[in-house]
Design an enzyme around this catalytic site. Sequence first.
Site, PDB file in Angstrom:
ATOM      1  N   ASP A 102       7.260 -17.147  17.642  1.00  0.00           N
ATOM      2  CA  ASP A 102       7.193 -15.694  17.753  1.00  0.00           C
ATOM      3  C   ASP A 102       5.970 -15.290  18.570  1.00  0.00           C
ATOM      4  O   ASP A 102       4.863 -15.759  18.323  1.00  0.00           O
ATOM      5  CB  ASP A 102       7.121 -15.059  16.369  1.00  0.00           C
ATOM      6  N   PRO A 127      -6.388   1.536   0.818  1.00  0.00           N
ATOM      7  CA  PRO A 127      -6.974   1.876   2.123  1.00  0.00           C
ATOM      8  C   PRO A 127      -8.348   1.237   2.330  1.00  0.00           C
ATOM      9  O   PRO A 127      -8.824   1.145   3.457  1.00  0.00           O
ATOM     10  CB  PRO A 127      -7.098   3.400   2.086  1.00  0.00           C
ATOM     11  N   GLU A 147      -4.928   8.319  -5.129  1.00  0.00           N
ATOM     12  CA  GLU A 147      -6.091   8.882  -5.828  1.00  0.00           C
ATOM     13  C   GLU A 147      -7.036   7.792  -6.302  1.00  0.00           C
ATOM     14  O   GLU A 147      -8.210   8.047  -6.539  1.00  0.00           O
ATOM     15  CB  GLU A 147      -5.645   9.742  -7.011  1.00  0.00           C
ATOM     16  N   ARG A 164       8.859 -14.025   5.511  1.00  0.00           N
ATOM     17  CA  ARG A 164       9.429 -14.556   6.760  1.00  0.00           C
ATOM     18  C   ARG A 164       8.806 -15.896   7.161  1.00  0.00           C
ATOM     19  O   ARG A 164       9.412 -16.669   7.892  1.00  0.00           O
ATOM     20  CB  ARG A 164       9.175 -13.574   7.917  1.00  0.00           C
TER      21      ARG A 164
HETATM   22  C1  J9Q Z   1      -2.462   2.572  -1.713  1.00  0.00           C
HETATM   23  N1  J9Q Z   1      -2.900   4.691   1.801  1.00  0.00           N
HETATM   24  O1  J9Q Z   1      -2.655   2.406   3.126  1.00  0.00           O
HETATM   25  C2  J9Q Z   1      -2.690   1.423   4.070  1.00  0.00           C
HETATM   26  N2  J9Q Z   1      -2.678   0.257   3.459  1.00  0.00           N
HETATM   27  C3  J9Q Z   1      -2.659   0.481   2.143  1.00  0.00           C
HETATM   28  C4  J9Q Z   1      -2.646   1.843   1.942  1.00  0.00           C
HETATM   29  C5  J9Q Z   1      -2.621   2.578   0.686  1.00  0.00           C
HETATM   30  C6  J9Q Z   1      -2.748   3.975   0.651  1.00  0.00           C
HETATM   31  C7  J9Q Z   1      -2.731   4.656  -0.566  1.00  0.00           C
HETATM   32  C8  J9Q Z   1      -2.587   3.945  -1.735  1.00  0.00           C
HETATM   33  C9  J9Q Z   1      -2.481   1.890  -0.507  1.00  0.00           C
END
Ligand code: J9Q
Length: 270
Positions: A168, A89, A116, A153
């Site tokens: 696209d 994240p 975590e 892709r």
């Molecule tokens: C590993 N939320 O969320 C959005 N992109 C990656 C992630 C993510 C998450 C939790 C753990 C990646």
Amino acid sequence: MTIDIVTIFPAMIEQPLAAGILGRAIERGTLDVRVHDLRDFTTDRHRVVDDAPYGGGPGMVLKPEPIFRALDAIEAEGGAPLSVVLTSPQGTPFTQEVAQRLSREKHIVLLCGRYEGVDERVRARVGEEISIGDYVLSGGELPALVIVEAVARLVPGVVGDEQSVAEDSFSRGLLDFPQYTRPAELKLRRPGPVDRAAGCPDDPCGLKVPDVLLSGNHAEIRRWRKREAVARTLARRPELLTGATLDEEEQEILRELVAQRDKGVEHGRH
Ligand code: J9Q
């Protein structure tokens, strides 16, 4: 292209990859995806991959040593230094542009993070950290699959029609125009909730395919599709228009739609 994926849930990756366009590309050998179970790189009897965070607090953190061993093993196979991507994240947002850049690499490694967290020292081996969007997930497995699909892709030979990949609409920064298939008119007994959205005067329930698409006038169809794509983008994702590559006709349509919209705003409509 070769993509290595390091995960504590290999089944979450393997099953989806076997289906569809990617499955076929992997069968043909156009794409090589190798899935590695992080537990195979532990050395203890219980194959432990995580531990409690130093400093206390809830949850478990992915231990660094199994990750270092996995990356060393992958690097030893390939010979060349690795491009390691961590899904997390905290990463930079994944966009079509990022997918295009990654698709030009010969070999990438996707390391699936956990909600975590991952021991911070792993980042010494990580070239970039990528997020697919702002929401809570338990792990980086689904983000890794999203990245594999979007990147693969773009690899020549993975999708049948090279032309359609290049053209696209999203690659050009526009949303797609509306698509229809047979029948030309839906005869439903009861108008559904979707019908309100379409709302043409001669077709208040939106169950008829627009006449222009049945006209056989290909110049007019092309113009209609451009207008719809620009109008939808302006209405739903105006920020996309900043980076979009529009041809002369599309720019003209955009100026028209913006002028029309601004006239409406002046008269108190929103
Ligand atoms: C590993 N939320 O969320 C959005 N992109 C990656 C992630 C993510 C998450 C939790 C753990 C990646």
